[in-house]
Scaffold this motif. Structure first.
Motif, mmCIF file in Angstrom:
data_model
loop_
_atom_site.group_PDB
_atom_site.id
_atom_site.type_symbol
_atom_site.label_atom_id
_atom_site.label_comp_id
_atom_site.label_asym_id
_atom_site.label_seq_id
_atom_site.Cartn_x
_atom_site.Cartn_y
_atom_site.Cartn_z
ATOM 1 N N ALA A 117 0.829 -1.205 0.000
ATOM 2 C CA ALA A 117 0.000 0.000 0.000
ATOM 3 C C ALA A 117 0.862 1.254 0.000
ATOM 4 O O ALA A 117 0.453 2.308 -0.491
ATOM 5 C CB ALA A 117 -0.914 0.006 1.226
ATOM 6 N N TYR A 118 2.095 1.123 0.539
ATOM 7 C CA TYR A 118 3.002 2.263 0.642
ATOM 8 C C TYR A 118 4.110 2.213 -0.406
ATOM 9 O O TYR A 118 4.706 3.249 -0.708
ATOM 10 C CB TYR A 118 3.643 2.305 2.040
ATOM 11 C CG TYR A 118 2.635 2.403 3.144
ATOM 12 C CD1 TYR A 118 2.150 3.625 3.575
ATOM 13 C CD2 TYR A 118 2.135 1.244 3.750
ATOM 14 C CE1 TYR A 118 1.206 3.712 4.580
ATOM 15 C CE2 TYR A 118 1.191 1.324 4.765
ATOM 16 C CZ TYR A 118 0.725 2.554 5.180
ATOM 17 O OH TYR A 118 -0.209 2.639 6.167
ATOM 18 N N ALA A 119 4.396 1.028 -0.929
ATOM 19 C CA ALA A 119 5.478 0.879 -1.904
ATOM 20 C C ALA A 119 5.120 -0.231 -2.882
ATOM 21 O O ALA A 119 5.690 -1.327 -2.830
ATOM 22 C CB ALA A 119 6.796 0.581 -1.191
ATOM 23 N N PRO A 120 4.201 0.042 -3.801
ATOM 24 C CA PRO A 120 3.791 -1.003 -4.751
ATOM 25 C C PRO A 120 4.836 -1.297 -5.821
ATOM 26 O O PRO A 120 4.800 -2.368 -6.432
ATOM 27 C CB PRO A 120 2.519 -0.430 -5.379
ATOM 28 C CG PRO A 120 2.675 1.053 -5.255
ATOM 29 C CD PRO A 120 3.407 1.274 -3.965
ATOM 30 N N GLY A 121 5.766 -0.371 -6.041
ATOM 31 C CA GLY A 121 6.725 -0.542 -7.118
ATOM 32 C C GLY A 121 7.938 -1.332 -6.700
ATOM 33 O O GLY A 121 9.034 -0.791 -6.532
ATOM 34 N N THR A 122 7.756 -2.625 -6.548
ATOM 35 C CA THR A 122 8.855 -3.509 -6.169
ATOM 36 C C THR A 122 8.619 -4.880 -6.767
ATOM 37 O O THR A 122 7.475 -5.238 -7.093
ATOM 38 C CB THR A 122 8.997 -3.575 -4.636
ATOM 39 O OG1 THR A 122 10.220 -4.248 -4.301
ATOM 40 C CG2 THR A 122 7.822 -4.276 -3.980
ATOM 41 N N GLY A 123 9.688 -5.644 -6.923
ATOM 42 C CA GLY A 123 9.600 -6.875 -7.682
ATOM 43 C C GLY A 123 8.802 -7.991 -7.041
ATOM 44 O O GLY A 123 8.140 -8.762 -7.727
ATOM 45 N N VAL A 154 13.633 -0.867 -5.415
ATOM 46 C CA VAL A 154 12.675 0.108 -5.939
ATOM 47 C C VAL A 154 12.579 -0.109 -7.449
ATOM 48 O O VAL A 154 13.568 0.014 -8.164
ATOM 49 C CB VAL A 154 13.120 1.550 -5.638
ATOM 50 C CG1 VAL A 154 12.191 2.550 -6.337
ATOM 51 C CG2 VAL A 154 13.142 1.810 -4.137
ATOM 52 N N ALA A 155 11.389 -0.443 -7.924
ATOM 53 C CA ALA A 155 11.171 -0.749 -9.344
ATOM 54 C C ALA A 155 10.153 0.250 -9.902
ATOM 55 O O ALA A 155 8.939 -0.022 -9.924
ATOM 56 C CB ALA A 155 10.685 -2.182 -9.520
ATOM 57 N N PRO A 156 10.584 1.405 -10.353
ATOM 58 C CA PRO A 156 9.673 2.477 -10.767
ATOM 59 C C PRO A 156 8.662 2.100 -11.849
ATOM 60 O O PRO A 156 7.519 2.585 -11.805
ATOM 61 C CB PRO A 156 10.623 3.575 -11.249
ATOM 62 C CG PRO A 156 11.896 3.331 -10.507
ATOM 63 C CD PRO A 156 12.002 1.838 -10.412
ATOM 64 N N PRO A 157 9.007 1.246 -12.842
ATOM 65 C CA PRO A 157 7.990 0.933 -13.857
ATOM 66 C C PRO A 157 6.753 0.247 -13.288
ATOM 67 O O PRO A 157 5.701 0.239 -13.937
ATOM 68 C CB PRO A 157 8.743 -0.008 -14.815
ATOM 69 C CG PRO A 157 10.182 0.329 -14.642
ATOM 70 C CD PRO A 157 10.312 0.653 -13.183
ATOM 71 N N ASP A 195 5.224 1.187 -10.609
ATOM 72 C CA ASP A 195 4.462 2.166 -9.827
ATOM 73 C C ASP A 195 4.424 3.491 -10.581
ATOM 74 O O ASP A 195 5.211 4.396 -10.300
ATOM 75 C CB ASP A 195 5.095 2.354 -8.449
ATOM 76 C CG ASP A 195 4.362 3.380 -7.602
ATOM 77 O OD1 ASP A 195 3.246 3.779 -7.993
ATOM 78 O OD2 ASP A 195 4.900 3.785 -6.555
ATOM 79 N N PRO A 196 3.523 3.616 -11.548
ATOM 80 C CA PRO A 196 3.458 4.852 -12.327
ATOM 81 C C PRO A 196 3.177 6.099 -11.496
ATOM 82 O O PRO A 196 3.461 7.215 -11.934
ATOM 83 C CB PRO A 196 2.314 4.585 -13.317
ATOM 84 C CG PRO A 196 2.208 3.096 -13.402
ATOM 85 C CD PRO A 196 2.571 2.600 -12.034
#
Length: 311
Positions: free
Chosen positions: A239-245, A277-280, A282-283
């Motif tokens: 919920a706080y960091a969805p952009g991860t593998g 941290v995987a930015p793609p 988590d737009p």
């Protein structure tokens, strides 16, 4: 702070960018990108972590409001660019990461690295723990102590701490892992770690006992010797960091993560990293923003440790 934070070329914390070969003697803490996710076993994208965290970190300022630490008053800091990784060769990239961080260590520079998947921590530990095994505070959803994955590959983002213990650069009796949860590839991942003396604090245990008690135990385990801090952003609830593998539900809130990190002040930290941290994935940019602010908290800890080691 002479120009707006949204102006200029982005660097970690808006710090000056220096060539690492010329940084020895000039700086004490070097922020380093490791844009590699070739050891990822689930969703890729962490190779772009350093670039996006750089951008997000430009929003940080000078003083930690909770601890009062002003890191740039305590230590000379700079962005040292990225390790020149080989995106199609895991073993070669590990050699390059180790060599890069070994040169920083030889120059008296404390590294704060941004991955990249979690395998990148392994060669960093090899460089820093070469002469004396380090203690470890590892905040993560996963223990990352698998022996191998899939076809027997021993260098993946699920194996770095097992390799580091086997290589003698981590002292397992001074290692604590906090926030571990979710399913495992095999029971051996946890059983092996516990058999070596690594203390695993599951998310369930942390919630039941409370963070003050958990951090007090972690500090006692690590002790007064040199230690490393590794923070995987998937320690946070998605919920706080969805952009991860490899996201796992039921994780820390960002407020809990801030408390945990600030409570580690005073440890003899000789290096640290933020990974996965995987930015793609988590737009919205939320994960990179969170990563940038966690990076500032870690920088405060390192600057405090650097200052404490001065005569």
């Amino acid at each position: 702070m002479e120009t707006p934070r949204f102006s200029g070329l982005p660097s970690f914390m808006r710090l000056p960018v220096l060539d690492p070969t010329a940084a020895a003697g000039a700086i004490e803490i070097g922020l380093v990108g490791i844009p590699f996710d070739g050891a990822t076993t689930n969703r890729p994208g962490a190779r772009l972590g350093p670039r996006f965290v750089r951008e997000a970190s430009t929003g940080t300022r000078m003083v930690n409001h909770a601890t009062g630490i002003a890191p740039y008053d305590l230590a000379a800091c700079a962005d040292l660019g990225d390790v020149p990784v080989n995106p199609v060769d895991v073993a070669e990239t590990c050699r390059r990461i180790e060599a890069f961080h070994g040169a920083l260590r030889a120059g008296g520079i404390v590294p704060l690295s941004v991955g990249g998947d979690h395998l990148v921590t392994y060669p960093v530990l090899k460089a820093l723990g070469r002469d004396r095994p380090l203690g470890l505070v590892h905040v993560d959803a996963h223990s990352d102590t698998d022996d191998s994955q899939y076809d027997g590959s021993r260098l993946t983002h699920g194996t770095p701490f097992r390799r580091a213990v086997e290589d003698g650069v981590l002292d397992p009796r001074r290692c604590v892992q906090i926030g571990i949860r979710g399913s495992m590839d095999a029971a051996d991942e946890r059983d092996w770690a516990c058999s070596q003396g690594i203390r695993i604090v599951t998310m369930e245990e942390a919630a039941a006992r409370g963070l003050p008690e958990v951090v007090a135990e972690a500090r006692a385990i690590v002790g007064a010797g040199p230690a490393y801090l590794s923070f995987d952003v998937d320690a946070l609830d998605p919920a706080y960091a969805p952009g991860t593998g490899t996201p796992e539900i039921g994780g820390f809130t960002t407020r809990e993560a801030l408390y945990l990190l600030r409570a580690l002040r005073g440890l003899d930290l000789v290096g640290a990293d933020l990974v996965e941290v995987a930015p793609p994935l988590d737009p919205s940019g939320l994960t990179a923003l969170t990563g940038g602010q966690i990076l500032f908290e870690i920088l405060c800890l390192l600057a405090d440790a650097v200052a404490a080691r001065r005569p």
